[in-house]
Design a protein around this motif. Structure first.
Motif, short mmCIF file in Angstrom:
data_model
loop_
_atom_site.label_atom_id
_atom_site.label_comp_id
_atom_site.label_asym_id
_atom_site.label_seq_id
_atom_site.Cartn_x
_atom_site.Cartn_y
_atom_site.Cartn_z
N LEU A 66 0.85 -1.19 0.00
CA LEU A 66 0.00 0.00 0.00
C LEU A 66 0.88 1.24 0.00
N ASP A 67 0.52 2.22 -0.82
CA ASP A 67 1.29 3.46 -0.92
C ASP A 67 0.90 4.38 0.23
N PRO A 68 1.79 4.65 1.20
CA PRO A 68 1.42 5.50 2.33
C PRO A 68 1.21 6.96 1.94
N TRP A 69 1.82 7.36 0.82
CA TRP A 69 1.73 8.77 0.41
C TRP A 69 0.47 9.05 -0.40
N TYR A 70 -0.05 8.05 -1.07
CA TYR A 70 -1.22 8.24 -1.93
C TYR A 70 -2.26 7.17 -1.58
N GLY A 114 10.68 -14.51 -3.62
CA GLY A 114 9.73 -13.68 -4.33
C GLY A 114 10.20 -12.24 -4.39
N PRO A 115 9.84 -11.48 -5.42
CA PRO A 115 10.21 -10.06 -5.49
C PRO A 115 9.63 -9.31 -4.30
N SER A 116 10.35 -8.30 -3.83
CA SER A 116 9.87 -7.48 -2.72
C SER A 116 10.02 -6.01 -3.10
N LEU A 117 9.08 -5.22 -2.62
CA LEU A 117 9.02 -3.81 -2.98
C LEU A 117 8.89 -2.98 -1.71
N SER A 118 9.58 -1.84 -1.68
CA SER A 118 9.46 -0.89 -0.58
C SER A 118 9.33 0.50 -1.17
N LEU A 119 8.25 1.19 -0.84
CA LEU A 119 8.03 2.55 -1.33
C LEU A 119 8.79 3.49 -0.40
N THR A 120 9.90 4.01 -0.93
CA THR A 120 10.86 4.75 -0.12
C THR A 120 10.38 6.15 0.23
N SER A 121 9.79 6.84 -0.73
CA SER A 121 9.28 8.20 -0.54
C SER A 121 8.16 8.42 -1.54
N ALA A 122 7.68 9.65 -1.64
CA ALA A 122 6.60 9.96 -2.58
C ALA A 122 7.05 9.85 -4.02
N SER A 123 8.37 9.78 -4.26
CA SER A 123 8.86 9.72 -5.64
C SER A 123 9.98 8.71 -5.85
N TRP A 124 10.23 7.84 -4.86
CA TRP A 124 11.27 6.81 -4.99
C TRP A 124 10.74 5.47 -4.48
N GLU A 160 23.53 -12.75 -1.80
CA GLU A 160 22.47 -13.76 -1.72
C GLU A 160 21.09 -13.09 -1.76
N PRO A 161 20.05 -13.83 -2.18
CA PRO A 161 18.70 -13.25 -2.25
C PRO A 161 18.24 -12.68 -0.92
N PHE A 162 17.39 -11.67 -0.99
CA PHE A 162 16.93 -10.98 0.21
C PHE A 162 15.53 -10.41 -0.05
N VAL A 163 14.90 -9.97 1.02
CA VAL A 163 13.68 -9.18 0.92
C VAL A 163 13.95 -7.83 1.58
N ILE A 164 13.29 -6.81 1.07
CA ILE A 164 13.46 -5.46 1.59
C ILE A 164 12.43 -5.24 2.69
N LEU A 165 12.90 -4.97 3.90
CA LEU A 165 12.00 -4.75 5.02
C LEU A 165 11.55 -3.30 5.12
N HIS A 166 12.46 -2.37 4.85
CA HIS A 166 12.15 -0.95 5.03
C HIS A 166 13.16 -0.12 4.24
N SER A 167 12.75 1.07 3.85
CA SER A 167 13.66 1.98 3.15
C SER A 167 13.17 3.40 3.37
N PRO A 454 3.51 8.57 6.87
CA PRO A 454 4.74 8.27 6.11
C PRO A 454 5.94 9.10 6.53
N SER A 455 5.72 10.20 7.25
CA SER A 455 6.85 11.01 7.73
C SER A 455 7.45 10.45 9.01
N GLU A 456 6.78 9.48 9.61
CA GLU A 456 7.25 8.86 10.85
C GLU A 456 7.68 7.42 10.58
N MET A 457 8.31 6.79 11.58
CA MET A 457 8.63 5.38 11.48
C MET A 457 7.34 4.56 11.52
N PRO A 458 7.32 3.37 10.93
CA PRO A 458 6.12 2.53 11.00
C PRO A 458 5.75 2.23 12.45
#
Length: 587
Positions: A66-70, A114-124, A160-167, A454-458
């Motif tokens: 889920l996109d926290p910014w939008y 499996g592929p993993s995705l982390s929405l880093t900011s509103a534009s990254w 080695e393969p990994f999953v992205i937890l946070h960015s 999104p401006s704070e930590m989860p």
């Protein structure tokens, strides 16, 4: 800095002692089904990925983002390597998910994830292909141009393969940087007693390249720092502090920093080789009032060579010229003025620590330090014997208080049980990667993580008695680093009773919580709201002004649930071939 040992402070104003139960509501939940052109990219665990850590890290992975910014915009990756986006504006006209990025074909990894995705900011955004490759993508302003293709700014094999937890991303001294937290479960040849695997958290900093290198389009960003923390269990929660100032980890087993940019960092196991690695480095025992530690010192040391420091709840003991033998945050606070040390027989150093909280029992001297051995004192042995007496007598209520019946474990429900391992919540300093504050979670079972702002930590949600309490990390407030900001009444008890539960989440505005089973069903628990009609509690003879509703949604799919996310208005559920949108609130 305040004591590194901290206890979570509950905001009593957010608790409802009069909460009774959730009322089942038969009000229908509008549900919309989007059929996918291609199946979701789900990777089944192989026979070599057999541990519980593999299941927690990869088998229970949430493939929906889920996109926290939008609001009401979600992303996932399908089996064709396409990153797809669905943005909801009108529920009755959803349309098909749009492609925003195409992954390159994998390089034949033997055990891909499996592929993993982390929405880093509103534009990254940060993306892993599951084979060890990391992509950093410029997404533009996703809400304004949600269907524009994402532009890769960085692509590199990270091992080695990994999953992205946070960015996260930040600009410091004019340099744009991205901080990423990667999770791996790796074979550990030094782990001979357990499963043979260890868990690693890699904190990677990628920054804009220098002007000369930036002219090369392939080197616009480069890796600046790689820090590795190692533990024995997959963390329940792991997130980076804004500006990369620190790291917070909630896990059953402690994590320690082991490598910095590929070079090994000294760990507690590496300290003081002069003493002898086969024997404990120190012995400790305790009474209700104090703790006594006997530290084995190298042969031939003198009193003048002793290095002793007790400040801010941390203890450091060693010999001049060598690394500390014992160092770290104590389990609980002590009184430095009433504590002392003395040399014993020129062989050891005896340290006496006065407890600030008398009567408490410490399970560990320094949480996570395995270099010592606990010795039960005569006073402790007598106290333990007294507490266990009732187990060896005929009278179940051996304390003589007949009006207080004994607890019968056979009458306890499954949802009253807690994990045997005691979890901890730790804050690591970004510079030294040493713990600065540690919270013993005890029976406060971890439930889920949610991005409220999104401006704070989860935020992380923990069970407190029968309730579920949401905690917002405040890393800038050392005296109140975790703030209780919301409560879901009785959700701790309710979720524990759902045997087929796979996912848990809540709306960012905390208007409802949701539990998702492995197949078909989703349960929605709303916050108490005023009722239109007059209701009375027959047992208490009082009028009920608010009711908390429970709703159940059944999905039209026989495929397992792979993703589960909640916005303020909608609940998104992803299966292999469908994306369901449930309209929960009409804001």
């Amino acid at each position: 800095m305040s004591s590194p040992n901290y206890s979570l402070k509950v905001n009593r104003e957010l608790l409802d002692p009069n909460f009774e139960s959730y009322r089942l509501s038969l009000d229908p939940i509008p549900s919309y089904n989007v059929e996918l052109d291609a199946a979701v990219e789900e990777v089944k665990l192989k026979d070599t990925q057999y541990t519980l850590d593999h299941v927690r890290a990869f088998g229970m992975y949430n493939y929906l983002h889920l996109d926290p910014w939008y609001p009401d915009s979600v992303f996932f990756v399908d089996c064709k390597g396409r990153v797809l986006n669905l943005t909801v504006t009108l529920d009755t006209a959803l349309g098909k998910p749009k492609e925003v990025f195409q992954l390159s074909p994998d390089g034949g990894c033997e055990e891909p994830l499996g592929p993993s995705l982390s929405l880093t900011s509103a534009s990254w955004a940060a993306l892993s292909d599951g084979t060890g490759a990391l992509y950093l993508l410029r997404t533009s302003q996703r809400g304004e141009s949600s269907h524009l293709k994402w532009e890769p700014q960085f692509h590199q094999q990270m091992g080695e393969p990994f999953v992205i937890l946070h960015s996260l991303t930040h600009v410091q001294e004019g340099v744009h940087s991205l901080e990423l937290l990667l999770l791996r479960v790796q074979k550990d040849p030094q782990e001979s007693k357990g499963s043979g695997f260890s868990v690693t958290l890699e904190w990677v900093t990628v920054a804009a390249a220098a002007a000369a290198a930036a002219q090369d389009q392939e080197k616009r960003y480069e890796v600046r720092t790689r820090r590795l923390l190692t533990g024995k269990s997959v963390p329940h929660y792991a997130a980076l502090e804004p500006m990369g100032r620190g790291l917070m980890v909630a896990s059953e087993k402690p994590f320690v920093c082991t490598h910095l940019d590929g070079k090994a960092v000294e760990t507690p196991a590496d300290r003081a080789p002069e003493v002898g690695a086969a024997d404990p480095l120190y012995f400790w025992q305790q009474t209700a009032e104090d703790v006594t530690v006997s530290v084995r010192m190298p042969e031939g040391f003198s009193k003048d060579q002793v290095q002793f420091r007790l400040a801010g709840g941390s203890l450091s003991v060693g010999v001049q010229g060598f690394s500390p033998i014992l160092e770290g945050a104590l389990h609980a606070a002590v009184d430095p003025e009433a504590s002392a040390w003395v040399v014993k027989d020129n062989k050891s150093l005896e340290v006496t620590l006065q407890k600030l909280e008398e009567g408490s029992t410490w399970p560990e001297l320094v949480p996570g330090d395995g270099g010592g051995e606990y010795v039960v004192s005569e006073e402790q042995a007598a106290l333990i014997h007294e507490r266990l007496t009732y187990l060896t007598v005929d009278d179940l209520n051996a304390n003589g208080e007949a009006e207080k019946p004994p607890c019968n474990s056979q009458e306890l429900e499954d949802c009253d049980g807690f994990p045997e391992d005691s979890s901890s919540l730790t804050h690591f300093d970004g510079g030294t990667l040493k713990p600065t504050q540690v919270v013993n979670l005890g029976s406060h079972q971890y439930l889920f993580t949610v991005d409220a702002d999104p401006s704070e930590m989860p935020c992380l949600c923990l069970r407190h008695d029968v309730d579920a309490l949401v905690w917002q990390p405040r890393p800038g407030q050392t005296d109140a680093m975790w703030e209780h900001i919301a409560t879901f009444n009785a959700l701790g008890y309710v979720q524990a009773s759902k045997r087929d539960k796979k996912f848990s989440t809540c709306a960012p505005d905390f208007s409802y919580a949701a539990l998702g089973e492995c197949l078909r069903r989703a349960f929605i628990y709303r916050q108490p709201a005023p009722v239109d009609t007059v209701l009375f509690n027959r047992k208490q003879g009082r009028q009920v002004g608010q009711v908390a509703k429970q709703q159940v949604a059944s999905l039209d799919s026989a495929n397992p649930v792979l993703g589960f996310r909640a916005s303020n208005e909608r609940l998104f559920v992803l299966t292999e071939k469908n994306l369901f949108v449930l309209k929960v609130n009409n804001n």
